[in-house]
Design an enzyme around this catalytic site. Structure first.
Site, PDB file in Angstrom:
ATOM      1  CE1 TYR A  16      52.579 -83.610  53.066  1.00  0.00           C
ATOM      2  CE2 TYR A  16      53.257 -83.155  55.321  1.00  0.00           C
ATOM      3  CZ  TYR A  16      52.385 -82.951  54.274  1.00  0.00           C
ATOM      4  OH  TYR A  16      51.341 -82.068  54.418  1.00  0.00           O
ATOM      5  CE  LYS A  66      53.302 -79.798  52.613  1.00  0.00           C
ATOM      6  NZ  LYS A  66      52.696 -79.043  51.490  1.00  0.00           N
TER       7      LYS A  66
HETATM    8  P1  NAP Z   1      43.840 -83.284  49.557  1.00  0.00           P
HETATM    9  O1  NAP Z   1      42.464 -83.142  50.096  1.00  0.00           O
HETATM   10  O2  NAP Z   1      44.429 -84.627  49.398  1.00  0.00           O
HETATM   11  O3  NAP Z   1      43.891 -82.501  48.148  1.00  0.00           O
HETATM   12  C1  NAP Z   1      45.088 -82.440  47.432  1.00  0.00           C
HETATM   13  C2  NAP Z   1      44.910 -81.564  46.220  1.00  0.00           C
HETATM   14  O4  NAP Z   1      46.160 -81.464  45.537  1.00  0.00           O
HETATM   15  C3  NAP Z   1      43.897 -82.122  45.228  1.00  0.00           C
HETATM   16  O5  NAP Z   1      43.202 -81.049  44.642  1.00  0.00           O
HETATM   17  C4  NAP Z   1      44.808 -82.804  44.195  1.00  0.00           C
HETATM   18  O6  NAP Z   1      44.219 -82.885  42.896  1.00  0.00           O
HETATM   19  C5  NAP Z   1      45.962 -81.826  44.170  1.00  0.00           C
HETATM   20  N1  NAP Z   1      47.196 -82.364  43.626  1.00  0.00           N
HETATM   21  C6  NAP Z   1      47.950 -83.411  44.064  1.00  0.00           C
HETATM   22  N2  NAP Z   1      49.055 -83.553  43.309  1.00  0.00           N
HETATM   23  C7  NAP Z   1      49.002 -82.586  42.365  1.00  0.00           C
HETATM   24  C8  NAP Z   1      49.833 -82.217  41.286  1.00  0.00           C
HETATM   25  N3  NAP Z   1      50.986 -82.877  41.034  1.00  0.00           N
HETATM   26  N4  NAP Z   1      49.476 -81.169  40.495  1.00  0.00           N
HETATM   27  C9  NAP Z   1      48.323 -80.496  40.740  1.00  0.00           C
HETATM   28  N5  NAP Z   1      47.488 -80.789  41.755  1.00  0.00           N
HETATM   29  C10 NAP Z   1      47.826 -81.832  42.534  1.00  0.00           C
HETATM   30  O7  NAP Z   1      44.888 -82.481  50.438  1.00  0.00           O
HETATM   31  P2  NAP Z   1      44.703 -81.292  51.501  1.00  0.00           P
HETATM   32  O8  NAP Z   1      44.633 -81.889  52.837  1.00  0.00           O
HETATM   33  O9  NAP Z   1      43.663 -80.345  51.060  1.00  0.00           O
HETATM   34  O10 NAP Z   1      46.158 -80.624  51.385  1.00  0.00           O
HETATM   35  C11 NAP Z   1      46.402 -79.401  50.728  1.00  0.00           C
HETATM   36  C12 NAP Z   1      47.783 -78.919  51.125  1.00  0.00           C
HETATM   37  O11 NAP Z   1      47.843 -78.722  52.537  1.00  0.00           O
HETATM   38  C13 NAP Z   1      48.888 -79.912  50.795  1.00  0.00           C
HETATM   39  O12 NAP Z   1      50.034 -79.224  50.350  1.00  0.00           O
HETATM   40  C14 NAP Z   1      49.162 -80.579  52.128  1.00  0.00           C
HETATM   41  O13 NAP Z   1      50.461 -81.106  52.184  1.00  0.00           O
HETATM   42  C15 NAP Z   1      48.929 -79.438  53.083  1.00  0.00           C
HETATM   43  N6  NAP Z   1      48.610 -79.839  54.450  1.00  0.00           N
HETATM   44  C16 NAP Z   1      47.537 -80.656  54.711  1.00  0.00           C
HETATM   45  C17 NAP Z   1      47.263 -81.026  56.017  1.00  0.00           C
HETATM   46  C18 NAP Z   1      46.116 -81.932  56.378  1.00  0.00           C
HETATM   47  O14 NAP Z   1      46.056 -82.412  57.520  1.00  0.00           O
HETATM   48  N7  NAP Z   1      45.153 -82.160  55.501  1.00  0.00           N
HETATM   49  C19 NAP Z   1      48.077 -80.550  57.047  1.00  0.00           C
HETATM   50  C20 NAP Z   1      49.146 -79.710  56.749  1.00  0.00           C
HETATM   51  C21 NAP Z   1      49.398 -79.367  55.445  1.00  0.00           C
HETATM   52  P3  NAP Z   1      43.233 -84.121  42.515  1.00  0.00           P
HETATM   53  O15 NAP Z   1      41.969 -83.911  43.294  1.00  0.00           O
HETATM   54  O16 NAP Z   1      43.023 -83.976  41.045  1.00  0.00           O
HETATM   55  O17 NAP Z   1      43.946 -85.356  42.925  1.00  0.00           O
END
Ligand code: NAP
Length: 243
Positions: free
Chosen positions: A156, A160
């Site tokens: 990951y 990133k």
């Molecule tokens: P999340 O709640 O797990 O949501 C992930 C989203 O991505 C969902 O809408 C999921 O769709 C969608 N998704 C996954 N694989 C996909 C694909 N192949 N094609 C299209 N959509 C896809 O995650 P989040 O925490 O909001 O994270 C959003 C972004 O922020 C990510 O890139 C993550 O790496 C980054 N981020 C998150 C954090 C954290 O602590 N949460 C920190 C730093 C960065 P479904 O609902 O249909 O599964």
């Protein structure tokens, strides 16, 4: 670029940070918002309903961004509906913590496919339309782990970091076409993804602010930066001191 009047496509906006960005775009008067999901169709439909309640227009598109043809179909859906796409937010992501020595090639391939190739696929599909109009912003949601890699997330972190490198190079290439590209690197954000670590003690132990960010706090930073004409090739962090 003002969000008001713009067409905004947010990948992975059925939940979490993507959902918050889609809703914030609607609050700021976006002309249209594309809500994308992989599996959570019902949740995506609910986000679209919320956008409509806010007075906005939304289109729900299921597409796996890691697949070129699906990414292209996603962008074409926006063009078909509104004739343009002004802002792309590459937000879709997955996190499966695992020691590297227990991973199979599929584990790191999938991580690169979703985070890195997924963002490139959607950006590449949108670029001809943006270049023709000399107008566009591409936002790549990276992570603090792209800057400060951590164990159990080596795949990951690497995906990133690749996204950050690509954002900087692409910003340099695309400036002359009136297109900006930047990365946002959040720390821990209160979504389903943050909970895949299981034990949440790290939040109080490692984050100086001793809490996760609310998705809305990340969404505001993203859209403030979209509206700031001098932000390009930049990596914006929002980490509560975690970095
Ligand atoms: P999340 O709640 O797990 O949501 C992930 C989203 O991505 C969902 O809408 C999921 O769709 C969608 N998704 C996954 N694989 C996909 C694909 N192949 N094609 C299209 N959509 C896809 O995650 P989040 O925490 O909001 O994270 C959003 C972004 O922020 C990510 O890139 C993550 O790496 C980054 N981020 C998150 C954090 C954290 O602590 N949460 C920190 C730093 C960065 P479904 O609902 O249909 O599964």
């Amino acid at each position: 670029m003002q969000v008001s009047g713009s067409v905004v496509l947010v990948t992975g906006s059925s939940r979490g940070i993507g959902r918050a960005i889609a809703l914030e775009a609607a609050r700021r008067g976006a002309a249209g918002v594309v809500v994308n999901y992989l599996r959570s169709r019902e949740a995506a439909e609910k986000v679209a309903e919320e956008i409509r309640r806010l007075g906005g227009d939304a289109l729900v598109v299921g597409a796996d961004v890691s697949r070129w043809e699906e990414a292209r179909r996603l962008v074409e859906a926006a063009i078909g509906r509104w004739g343009r796409v002004d802002v792309v937010v590459n937000n879709a992501g997955i996190l499966e913590p695992k020691p590297f020595h227990e991973m199979e090639p599929r584990d790191w391939q999938r991580m690169m496919e979703v985070h890195f190739y997924g963002a490139l696929n959607v950006a590449r599909a949108a670029l001809p339309h943006m270049m023709e109009r000399k107008r566009g912003v591409i936002v790549n949601i990276s992570s603090v782990l792209g800057l400060r890699p951590e164990p159990l997330a080596s795949h990951y972190s690497a995906a990133k970091a690749a996204l950050i490198a690509w954002s900087i190079a692409a910003a340099k290439e695309l400036a002359e076409y009136g297109i900006r590209v930047f990365a946002v690197a959040p720390g821990g954000v209160d979504t389903d993804m943050a909970r895949v670590w299981g034990d949440m003690d790290w939040v109080e132990e490692e984050i100086p602010l001793a809490r996760l960010a609310r998705p809305e706090e990340v969404a505001k930073l993203v859209l403030d930066a979209v509206e700031n004409p001098y932000v390009t090739g930049d990596v914006l962090t929002v980490t509560g001191g975690l970095l």
